[in-house]
Design a protein around this motif. Structure first.
Motif, PDB file in Angstrom:
ATOM      1  N   SER A 194      -0.709  66.664  54.017  1.00  0.00           N
ATOM      2  CA  SER A 194      -0.340  68.066  54.176  1.00  0.00           C
ATOM      3  C   SER A 194      -1.408  68.923  53.505  1.00  0.00           C
ATOM      4  O   SER A 194      -1.462  69.018  52.275  1.00  0.00           O
ATOM      5  N   TYR A 195      -2.264  69.526  54.302  1.00  0.00           N
ATOM      6  CA  TYR A 195      -3.367  70.315  53.770  1.00  0.00           C
ATOM      7  C   TYR A 195      -2.931  71.775  53.581  1.00  0.00           C
ATOM      8  O   TYR A 195      -2.177  72.316  54.402  1.00  0.00           O
ATOM      9  N   PRO A 196      -3.423  72.440  52.542  1.00  0.00           N
ATOM     10  CA  PRO A 196      -3.007  73.823  52.277  1.00  0.00           C
ATOM     11  C   PRO A 196      -3.666  74.857  53.179  1.00  0.00           C
ATOM     12  O   PRO A 196      -3.250  76.008  53.200  1.00  0.00           O
ATOM     13  N   MET A 197      -4.699  74.468  53.906  1.00  0.00           N
ATOM     14  CA  MET A 197      -5.398  75.421  54.776  1.00  0.00           C
ATOM     15  C   MET A 197      -5.625  74.787  56.152  1.00  0.00           C
ATOM     16  O   MET A 197      -5.980  73.625  56.262  1.00  0.00           O
ATOM     17  N   PRO A 198      -5.364  75.542  57.219  1.00  0.00           N
ATOM     18  CA  PRO A 198      -5.649  75.033  58.563  1.00  0.00           C
ATOM     19  C   PRO A 198      -6.863  75.755  59.166  1.00  0.00           C
ATOM     20  O   PRO A 198      -6.854  76.986  59.230  1.00  0.00           O
ATOM     21  N   PRO A 199      -7.883  75.034  59.591  1.00  0.00           N
ATOM     22  CA  PRO A 199      -8.101  73.593  59.429  1.00  0.00           C
ATOM     23  C   PRO A 199      -8.433  73.241  57.971  1.00  0.00           C
ATOM     24  O   PRO A 199      -8.882  74.096  57.219  1.00  0.00           O
ATOM     25  N   PRO A 200      -8.249  71.985  57.596  1.00  0.00           N
ATOM     26  CA  PRO A 200      -8.560  71.588  56.221  1.00  0.00           C
ATOM     27  C   PRO A 200     -10.061  71.545  55.960  1.00  0.00           C
ATOM     28  O   PRO A 200     -10.857  71.325  56.868  1.00  0.00           O
ATOM     29  N   VAL A 201     -10.426  71.760  54.691  1.00  0.00           N
ATOM     30  CA  VAL A 201     -11.847  71.725  54.302  1.00  0.00           C
ATOM     31  C   VAL A 201     -12.126  70.622  53.280  1.00  0.00           C
ATOM     32  O   VAL A 201     -13.216  70.563  52.705  1.00  0.00           O
ATOM     33  N   GLY A 202     -11.157  69.741  53.069  1.00  0.00           N
ATOM     34  CA  GLY A 202     -11.348  68.667  52.101  1.00  0.00           C
ATOM     35  C   GLY A 202     -10.010  68.163  51.615  1.00  0.00           C
ATOM     36  O   GLY A 202      -8.953  68.669  51.989  1.00  0.00           O
ATOM     37  N   GLY A 203     -10.065  67.143  50.772  1.00  0.00           N
ATOM     38  CA  GLY A 203      -8.852  66.525  50.256  1.00  0.00           C
ATOM     39  C   GLY A 203      -8.786  65.067  50.670  1.00  0.00           C
ATOM     40  O   GLY A 203      -9.747  64.503  51.201  1.00  0.00           O
ATOM     41  N   ASP A 204      -7.661  64.452  50.404  1.00  0.00           N
ATOM     42  CA  ASP A 204      -7.472  63.057  50.806  1.00  0.00           C
ATOM     43  C   ASP A 204      -7.642  62.937  52.317  1.00  0.00           C
ATOM     44  O   ASP A 204      -7.310  63.861  53.077  1.00  0.00           O
ATOM     45  N   HIS A 205      -8.147  61.783  52.754  1.00  0.00           N
ATOM     46  CA  HIS A 205      -8.454  61.644  54.181  1.00  0.00           C
ATOM     47  C   HIS A 205      -8.438  60.192  54.611  1.00  0.00           C
ATOM     48  O   HIS A 205      -8.419  59.278  53.774  1.00  0.00           O
ATOM     49  N   HIS A 206      -8.473  59.993  55.907  1.00  0.00           N
ATOM     50  CA  HIS A 206      -8.430  58.640  56.478  1.00  0.00           C
ATOM     51  C   HIS A 206      -9.730  57.903  56.156  1.00  0.00           C
ATOM     52  O   HIS A 206     -10.796  58.511  56.070  1.00  0.00           O
ATOM     53  N   PRO A 207      -9.653  56.568  55.997  1.00  0.00           N
ATOM     54  CA  PRO A 207     -10.867  55.796  55.698  1.00  0.00           C
ATOM     55  C   PRO A 207     -11.931  55.865  56.794  1.00  0.00           C
ATOM     56  O   PRO A 207     -13.117  55.633  56.528  1.00  0.00           O
ATOM     57  N   VAL A 208     -11.530  56.167  58.022  1.00  0.00           N
ATOM     58  CA  VAL A 208     -12.482  56.246  59.137  1.00  0.00           C
ATOM     59  C   VAL A 208     -12.762  57.715  59.440  1.00  0.00           C
ATOM     60  O   VAL A 208     -11.838  58.518  59.579  1.00  0.00           O
ATOM     61  N   TRP A 209     -14.016  58.064  59.536  1.00  0.00           N
ATOM     62  CA  TRP A 209     -14.394  59.443  59.826  1.00  0.00           C
ATOM     63  C   TRP A 209     -14.392  59.714  61.324  1.00  0.00           C
ATOM     64  O   TRP A 209     -14.561  58.800  62.140  1.00  0.00           O
ATOM     65  N   GLN A 210     -14.234  60.964  61.682  1.00  0.00           N
ATOM     66  CA  GLN A 210     -14.388  61.382  63.076  1.00  0.00           C
ATOM     67  C   GLN A 210     -15.878  61.448  63.392  1.00  0.00           C
ATOM     68  O   GLN A 210     -16.667  61.967  62.592  1.00  0.00           O
ATOM     69  N   VAL A 229     -11.661  65.474  58.167  1.00  0.00           N
ATOM     70  CA  VAL A 229     -11.995  65.748  56.767  1.00  0.00           C
ATOM     71  C   VAL A 229     -12.972  64.704  56.237  1.00  0.00           C
ATOM     72  O   VAL A 229     -13.870  65.017  55.442  1.00  0.00           O
ATOM     73  N   HIS A 230     -12.809  63.472  56.674  1.00  0.00           N
ATOM     74  CA  HIS A 230     -13.777  62.443  56.256  1.00  0.00           C
ATOM     75  C   HIS A 230     -15.171  62.775  56.777  1.00  0.00           C
ATOM     76  O   HIS A 230     -16.177  62.547  56.093  1.00  0.00           O
ATOM     77  N   ALA A 231     -15.249  63.347  57.984  1.00  0.00           N
ATOM     78  CA  ALA A 231     -16.551  63.768  58.506  1.00  0.00           C
ATOM     79  C   ALA A 231     -17.142  64.879  57.637  1.00  0.00           C
ATOM     80  O   ALA A 231     -18.353  64.902  57.375  1.00  0.00           O
ATOM     81  N   LEU A 232     -16.308  65.792  57.159  1.00  0.00           N
ATOM     82  CA  LEU A 232     -16.799  66.839  56.256  1.00  0.00           C
ATOM     83  C   LEU A 232     -17.344  66.233  54.968  1.00  0.00           C
ATOM     84  O   LEU A 232     -18.343  66.721  54.416  1.00  0.00           O
ATOM     85  N   GLU A 233     -16.705  65.175  54.492  1.00  0.00           N
ATOM     86  CA  GLU A 233     -17.182  64.498  53.286  1.00  0.00           C
ATOM     87  C   GLU A 233     -18.600  63.961  53.480  1.00  0.00           C
ATOM     88  O   GLU A 233     -19.383  63.883  52.536  1.00  0.00           O
ATOM     89  N   HIS A 234     -18.937  63.627  54.720  1.00  0.00           N
ATOM     90  CA  HIS A 234     -20.278  63.124  55.037  1.00  0.00           C
ATOM     91  C   HIS A 234     -21.296  64.244  55.262  1.00  0.00           C
ATOM     92  O   HIS A 234     -22.448  63.966  55.576  1.00  0.00           O
ATOM     93  N   GLY A 235     -20.847  65.486  55.132  1.00  0.00           N
ATOM     94  CA  GLY A 235     -21.776  66.608  55.281  1.00  0.00           C
ATOM     95  C   GLY A 235     -21.748  67.275  56.636  1.00  0.00           C
ATOM     96  O   GLY A 235     -22.662  68.031  56.977  1.00  0.00           O
ATOM     97  N   ALA A 236     -20.688  67.027  57.413  1.00  0.00           N
ATOM     98  CA  ALA A 236     -20.584  67.636  58.740  1.00  0.00           C
ATOM     99  C   ALA A 236     -19.963  69.035  58.654  1.00  0.00           C
ATOM    100  O   ALA A 236     -19.266  69.371  57.693  1.00  0.00           O
ATOM    101  N   VAL A 237     -20.221  69.824  59.669  1.00  0.00           N
ATOM    102  CA  VAL A 237     -19.540  71.102  59.882  1.00  0.00           C
ATOM    103  C   VAL A 237     -18.650  70.936  61.109  1.00  0.00           C
ATOM    104  O   VAL A 237     -19.097  70.465  62.158  1.00  0.00           O
ATOM    105  N   TRP A 238     -17.397  71.355  60.947  1.00  0.00           N
ATOM    106  CA  TRP A 238     -16.393  71.203  61.995  1.00  0.00           C
ATOM    107  C   TRP A 238     -16.112  72.573  62.598  1.00  0.00           C
ATOM    108  O   TRP A 238     -15.658  73.500  61.912  1.00  0.00           O
TER     109      TRP A 238
END
Length: 211
Positions: free
Chosen positions: A87-103, A120-129
Motif C-alpha cells: 500500500s503506497y502513500p502516493m499514486p503512482p509510487p516513487v519508492g518503498g518495498d517492492h517485488h524482487p523482479v523489476w519491470q 518501483v523495483h525499476a525505479l530502484e535501478h534508476g528508471a523513470v516511469w
C-alpha cells in the motif's frame, strides 16, 4: 720615475667599485622582477584553476539543489523485497518495498497498467516511469511514447488512479504535467534517468517482467 697602473689608482678603484655596485644593484633588481613575474603567473594560474574548480563545484551543487518547478520529493523510502501487495502513500509510487523482479525499463512502452511493486523495483535501478490517464491527449501519449522508446532506463504505462493527465516518477521524486510539450519533462528525464537518487546505479533494466 715610477708609474702606477690604473688599477692602483685610488680614484680608479673607487670608480670600479661603484660600477660593480651599480651592476650588482641592477642584477638584483632584475632578479627580483623575474621572481615577481614568475610568482604572479603561478599565483594567477593557481587562482584561475582554484576559481574554476570552486565555480564548477558550486555550479554542480546548485544544479543538484535546484528543484524542478512543481516537483515533489520523498526521502527515507524502504527498499525491502516482498511478494505481497504494497500500500503506497502516493499514486503512482516513487519508492518503498517492492517485488524482487523489476519491470523491464529499456524504453518499454506498455499498453496496459503494470504492477506497482515491479515498477518501483525499476525505479530502484534508476528508471523513470511515465504514466498517464485517459485525460491525456492522444497526441501527447504518442509523443511521450516515442520519447520513452528512445530512452534507456525508462518505461511508460497507463495509470488510471493518478490525479494528473501525465506523471513522471523516479525513486523519491515525482512530477505531474498536463501535456507533452512541458519543458520540465526533458529536465526530469535528464536529471533522474540513472540520476544521483538511484539506489542501485548500473543495475539492469532488462531481464525482468515484460508485461
Amino acid at each position: 720615475m715610477s708609474s702606477r697602473s690604473p688599477r692602483g689608482d685610488p680614484e680608479s678603484r673607487r670608480v670600479r667599485v661603484e660600477e660593480m655596485r651599480r651592476a650588482d644593484r641592477t642584477h638584483e633588481r632584475r632578479r627580483k622582477i623575474t621572481i615577481g613575474v614568475v610568482s604572479a603567473v603561478i599565483v594567477a594560474a593557481g587562482g584561475v584553476g582554484i576559481g574554476y574548480l570552486v565555480s564548477a563545484s558550486d555550479s554542480s551543487e546548485q544544479r543538484q539543489a535546484t528543484a524542478i518547478s512543481g516537483g515533489k520529493t520523498w526521502q527515507g523510502l524502504s527498499r525491502n523485497h516482498v511478494t505481497t501487495d504494497v500500500s503506497y502513500p502516493m499514486p503512482p509510487p516513487v519508492g518503498g518495498d517492492h517485488h524482487p523482479v523489476w519491470q523491464n525499463c529499456e524504453g518499454d512502452v506498455y499498453d496496459e497498467p503494470v504492477s506497482d511493486e515491479n515498477a518501483v523495483h525499476a525505479l530502484e535501478h534508476g528508471a523513470v516511469w511515465v504514466t498517464y490517464t485517459d485525460k491525456a491527449r492522444a497526441a501527447d501519449v504518442k509523443a511521450l511514447a516515442d520519447r520513452v522508446a528512445k530512452t534507456p532506463y525508462t518505461l511508460m504505462s497507463p495509470y488510471p488512479g493518478q490525479a494528473s493527465p501525465t506523471t513522471l516518477s523516479a525513486w523519491g521524486h515525482q512530477l505531474s504535467v498536463n501535456d507533452a510539450s512541458d519543458a520540465r519533462i526533458a529536465q526530469f528525464l535528464e536529471r533522474y534517468v540513472q540520476g544521483p537518487q538511484t539506489p542501485e546505479p548500473g543495475a539492469p533494466c532488462g531481464g525482468g517482467k515484460s508485461s
